[in-house]
Design a protein around this motif. Structure first.
Motif, PDB file in Angstrom:
ATOM      1  N   ARG A 194      46.686  36.287  45.048  1.00 32.32           N
ATOM      2  CA  ARG A 194      46.611  34.822  45.215  1.00 32.32           C
ATOM      3  C   ARG A 194      46.742  34.114  43.866  1.00 32.32           C
ATOM      4  O   ARG A 194      47.323  33.025  43.768  1.00 32.32           O
ATOM      5  CB  ARG A 194      45.287  34.479  45.880  1.00 32.32           C
ATOM      6  CG  ARG A 194      45.131  33.057  46.331  1.00 32.32           C
ATOM      7  CD  ARG A 194      43.804  32.870  47.039  1.00 32.32           C
ATOM      8  NE  ARG A 194      43.812  33.464  48.375  1.00 32.32           N
ATOM      9  CZ  ARG A 194      43.023  34.476  48.757  1.00 32.32           C
ATOM     10  NH1 ARG A 194      42.178  35.027  47.888  1.00 32.32           N
ATOM     11  NH2 ARG A 194      43.088  34.940  49.976  1.00 32.32           N
ATOM     12  N   ASN A 195      46.225  34.736  42.818  1.00 30.89           N
ATOM     13  CA  ASN A 195      46.283  34.149  41.475  1.00 30.89           C
ATOM     14  C   ASN A 195      47.604  34.415  40.762  1.00 30.89           C
ATOM     15  O   ASN A 195      47.794  33.951  39.647  1.00 30.89           O
ATOM     16  CB  ASN A 195      45.117  34.675  40.633  1.00 30.89           C
ATOM     17  CG  ASN A 195      43.811  33.982  40.938  1.00 30.89           C
ATOM     18  OD1 ASN A 195      43.508  32.930  40.388  1.00 30.89           O
ATOM     19  ND2 ASN A 195      43.040  34.554  41.842  1.00 30.89           N
ATOM     20  N   ASP A 196      48.490  35.187  41.409  1.00 35.74           N
ATOM     21  CA  ASP A 196      49.791  35.512  40.806  1.00 35.74           C
ATOM     22  C   ASP A 196      50.836  35.589  41.916  1.00 35.74           C
ATOM     23  O   ASP A 196      51.652  36.498  41.953  1.00 35.74           O
ATOM     24  CB  ASP A 196      49.674  36.853  40.065  1.00 35.74           C
ATOM     25  CG  ASP A 196      50.847  37.114  39.143  1.00 35.74           C
ATOM     26  OD1 ASP A 196      51.575  36.153  38.806  1.00 35.74           O
ATOM     27  OD2 ASP A 196      51.052  38.280  38.778  1.00 35.74           O
ATOM     28  N   ILE A 197      50.784  34.620  42.804  1.00 36.92           N
ATOM     29  CA  ILE A 197      51.531  34.704  44.057  1.00 36.92           C
ATOM     30  C   ILE A 197      53.042  34.754  43.857  1.00 36.92           C
ATOM     31  O   ILE A 197      53.766  35.309  44.699  1.00 36.92           O
ATOM     32  CB  ILE A 197      51.145  33.523  44.986  1.00 36.92           C
ATOM     33  CG1 ILE A 197      51.629  33.776  46.418  1.00 36.92           C
ATOM     34  CG2 ILE A 197      51.659  32.202  44.432  1.00 36.92           C
ATOM     35  CD1 ILE A 197      50.981  34.953  47.080  1.00 36.92           C
ATOM     36  N   ILE A 202      42.115  46.483  39.894  1.00 36.22           N
ATOM     37  CA  ILE A 202      43.142  46.206  40.912  1.00 36.22           C
ATOM     38  C   ILE A 202      44.340  45.527  40.262  1.00 36.22           C
ATOM     39  O   ILE A 202      45.489  45.911  40.478  1.00 36.22           O
ATOM     40  CB  ILE A 202      42.560  45.314  42.030  1.00 36.22           C
ATOM     41  CG1 ILE A 202      41.490  46.044  42.832  1.00 36.22           C
ATOM     42  CG2 ILE A 202      43.684  44.836  42.961  1.00 36.22           C
ATOM     43  CD1 ILE A 202      40.690  45.146  43.755  1.00 36.22           C
ATOM     44  N   GLN A 203      44.075  44.523  39.455  1.00 36.04           N
ATOM     45  CA  GLN A 203      45.147  43.780  38.798  1.00 36.04           C
ATOM     46  C   GLN A 203      45.983  44.692  37.897  1.00 36.04           C
ATOM     47  O   GLN A 203      47.221  44.619  37.899  1.00 36.04           O
ATOM     48  CB  GLN A 203      44.562  42.629  37.976  1.00 36.04           C
ATOM     49  CG  GLN A 203      45.618  41.756  37.299  1.00 36.04           C
ATOM     50  CD  GLN A 203      45.000  40.760  36.342  1.00 36.04           C
ATOM     51  OE1 GLN A 203      44.134  41.115  35.529  1.00 36.04           O
ATOM     52  NE2 GLN A 203      45.417  39.510  36.413  1.00 36.04           N
ATOM     53  N   VAL A 242      41.641  37.442  35.632  1.00 37.21           N
ATOM     54  CA  VAL A 242      41.091  36.897  36.877  1.00 37.21           C
ATOM     55  C   VAL A 242      39.576  37.134  36.921  1.00 37.21           C
ATOM     56  O   VAL A 242      38.930  36.846  37.919  1.00 37.21           O
ATOM     57  CB  VAL A 242      41.754  37.538  38.114  1.00 37.21           C
ATOM     58  CG1 VAL A 242      43.211  37.154  38.199  1.00 37.21           C
ATOM     59  CG2 VAL A 242      41.575  39.057  38.118  1.00 37.21           C
ATOM     60  N   ILE A 243      39.018  37.665  35.834  1.00 38.31           N
ATOM     61  CA  ILE A 243      37.587  37.972  35.776  1.00 38.31           C
ATOM     62  C   ILE A 243      36.933  37.209  34.636  1.00 38.31           C
ATOM     63  O   ILE A 243      37.612  36.665  33.754  1.00 38.31           O
ATOM     64  CB  ILE A 243      37.344  39.490  35.588  1.00 38.31           C
ATOM     65  CG1 ILE A 243      37.847  39.944  34.202  1.00 38.31           C
ATOM     66  CG2 ILE A 243      38.008  40.289  36.686  1.00 38.31           C
ATOM     67  CD1 ILE A 243      37.442  41.350  33.818  1.00 38.31           C
ATOM     68  N   ASP A 244      35.602  37.155  34.654  1.00 42.29           N
ATOM     69  CA  ASP A 244      34.864  36.573  33.533  1.00 42.29           C
ATOM     70  C   ASP A 244      34.943  37.511  32.331  1.00 42.29           C
ATOM     71  O   ASP A 244      34.750  38.725  32.465  1.00 42.29           O
ATOM     72  CB  ASP A 244      33.396  36.364  33.910  1.00 42.29           C
ATOM     73  CG  ASP A 244      33.219  35.328  35.000  1.00 42.29           C
ATOM     74  OD1 ASP A 244      34.069  34.425  35.087  1.00 42.29           O
ATOM     75  OD2 ASP A 244      32.239  35.433  35.753  1.00 42.29           O
ATOM     76  N   LYS A 245      35.208  36.954  31.173  1.00 41.12           N
ATOM     77  CA  LYS A 245      35.300  37.767  29.962  1.00 41.12           C
ATOM     78  C   LYS A 245      33.912  38.034  29.386  1.00 41.12           C
ATOM     79  O   LYS A 245      32.975  37.274  29.613  1.00 41.12           O
ATOM     80  CB  LYS A 245      36.205  37.087  28.937  1.00 41.12           C
ATOM     81  CG  LYS A 245      37.657  36.990  29.438  1.00 41.12           C
ATOM     82  CD  LYS A 245      38.571  36.372  28.405  1.00 41.12           C
ATOM     83  CE  LYS A 245      40.008  36.305  28.940  1.00 41.12           C
ATOM     84  NZ  LYS A 245      40.936  35.682  27.963  1.00 41.12           N
ATOM     85  N   LEU A 246      33.800  39.131  28.664  1.00 40.17           N
ATOM     86  CA  LEU A 246      32.506  39.530  28.105  1.00 40.17           C
ATOM     87  C   LEU A 246      32.069  38.597  26.985  1.00 40.17           C
ATOM     88  O   LEU A 246      32.879  38.153  26.172  1.00 40.17           O
ATOM     89  CB  LEU A 246      32.585  40.963  27.569  1.00 40.17           C
ATOM     90  CG  LEU A 246      32.744  42.090  28.594  1.00 40.17           C
ATOM     91  CD1 LEU A 246      32.906  43.419  27.871  1.00 40.17           C
ATOM     92  CD2 LEU A 246      31.557  42.136  29.542  1.00 40.17           C
TER      93      LEU A 246
END
Length: 386
Positions: free
Chosen positions: A22-25, A270-271, A283-287
């Motif tokens: 969805r974020n890279d449709i 997954i990405q 697509v995730i929160d960075k550390l």
């Protein structure tokens, strides 16, 4: 544009795969999807992504979904059963198949997809556990990439980039320790399913959550790592890392250790798998290293959590033994979730089946599927006689 089939689209990994796409449709086209019984959850997926095919394992669910699609004039074709999974896994236009179904049901569609030349984004542990030799041989023969989706194997895969496998000294798989880390055997006697389902770090399906609590999930990952990366069991180490920031590590012959760190979010592996060899925007929160706190490591307690020890044993024996172990575990977990057996009976049932059924060193696919069915039938018919 990559064309994708997702097996198990309504599960934890499947829904997170949809989120990544969805974020890279503009770079993905979902051609086929599958689910078990949840046909109502498929409807918004059809409306958003417009796949050509949907395969429902459950016959009644497929009939209801097909009726709904006709009423709405959707062009999506509804398929049924294992034949439907096999069909959407081997479509000529598909580039990559995401196998995120749970259990042995993923084995045959995965092998058929490999034989059809499809890259595999693999989240189905049981495929490699039960038939790793056959799967990896088929992948080599058909020049197919097996791209790991598990956070641990995805981490190892990243740590290996730019290095040679012959320079690997050891693979280090990290484990959160599950919800019962530090408990004694006696404290586990009366554990209930709802307690075992409360994983401290990851949001997973029921079966995987129970496996994580018994450390069987880590045992399955040890066998997976053996097949994915060609490393002997003596050189695969499990380390309990409760913070789940380091997702796994690779130690090289010179003593260097390369680790992969990220937040606890399955969307990253997954990405990476479905975009490999490219990396896309996060697509995730960075550390935040300033606020991360301490990272700690412990030795796993394989006496209290015997499933990990059993998995190492099954892996070293090879042949059909991992399939025997896996089948016994799957049914035992089902029985525990249904309140039919106690928590510690899971490991007892697994060990009993490993001792009962004949070890075969070089089984073919049919023999693996046969022993799988025999073990399942035995456990279901005898669990209440122990």
């Amino acid at each position: 544009m990559k064309k994708v089939t997702i097996l198990g689209v309504t599960g934890s990994i499947g829904t997170q795969t949809l989120d990544v796409i969805r974020n890279d449709i503009n770079n993905f086209d979902i051609v086929g999807i599958s689910a078990n019984t949840n046909w109502e959850k498929i409807i918004p997926i059809i409306e958003e992504f417009k796949p050509k095919y949907v395969a429902m394992m459950d016959r009644e669910a497929s009939v209801k979904l097909e009726k709904h699609c006709r009423e709405k004039n959707y062009s999506t074709e509804i398929l049924q059963g294992l034949e439907g999974l096999n069909y959407i896994s081997t479509l000529a236009e598909v580039d990559v198949v995401v196998t995120s179904v749970v259990g042995m049901i993923g084995l045959v569609p995965t092998i058929k997809a490999i034989n059809a030349g499809k890259d595999i984004a693999l989240a189905n542990k049981e495929t490699l556990v039960a038939a790793g030799g056959l799967v990896m041989e088929a992948a080599r023969k058909n020049h197919v990439n097996i791209l790991p989706v598990d956070s641990e194997h995805g981490a190892i895969f990243q740590c290996l980039q730019g290095n040679r496998l012959e320079n690997v000294n050891k693979i280090i798989l990290t484990a959160s320790g599950g919800p019962f880390r530090g408990k004694s055997k006696q404290q586990l006697v009366e554990i209930k399913p709802e307690e075992a389902l409360k994983h401290p770090k990851w949001n997973m399906g029921k079966k995987v959550s129970i496996d994580s609590s018994t450390l069987m999930n880590k045992g399955l990952e040890v066998i997976e790592a053996h097949w994915l990366f060609g490393v002997d069991y003596e050189n695969i180490q499990v380390v309990v890392h409760p913070q789940s920031i380091i997702h796994s590590m690779v130690e090289y012959v010179d003593g260097s250790v390369i680790a992969q760190l990220s937040s606890t979010d399955m969307r990253l592996p997954i990405q990476y798998a479905i975009n490999y060899p490219e990396r896309n925007n996060a697509v995730i929160d960075k550390l935040d290293f300033y606020n991360m706190g301490n990272l700690t490591f412990e030795k796993p307690d394989m006496d209290t959590f015997k499933c990990l020890k059993l998995a190492y044993s099954a892996g070293r024996m090879g042949g059909n033994m991992p399939a025997i172990m896996n089948a016994a575990n799957e049914v035992a977990v089902e029985l525990f979730l249904d309140y039919k057996i106690k928590y510690l009976q899971i490991e007892y049932i697994i060990e009993k089946c490993m001792n009962k059924f004949e070890h075969q060193t070089r089984p073919n696919l049919e023999e693996i599927l046969e022993i799988d069915l025999r073990v399942r039938e035995y456990v279901r018919n005898n669990y209440d006689k122990e």
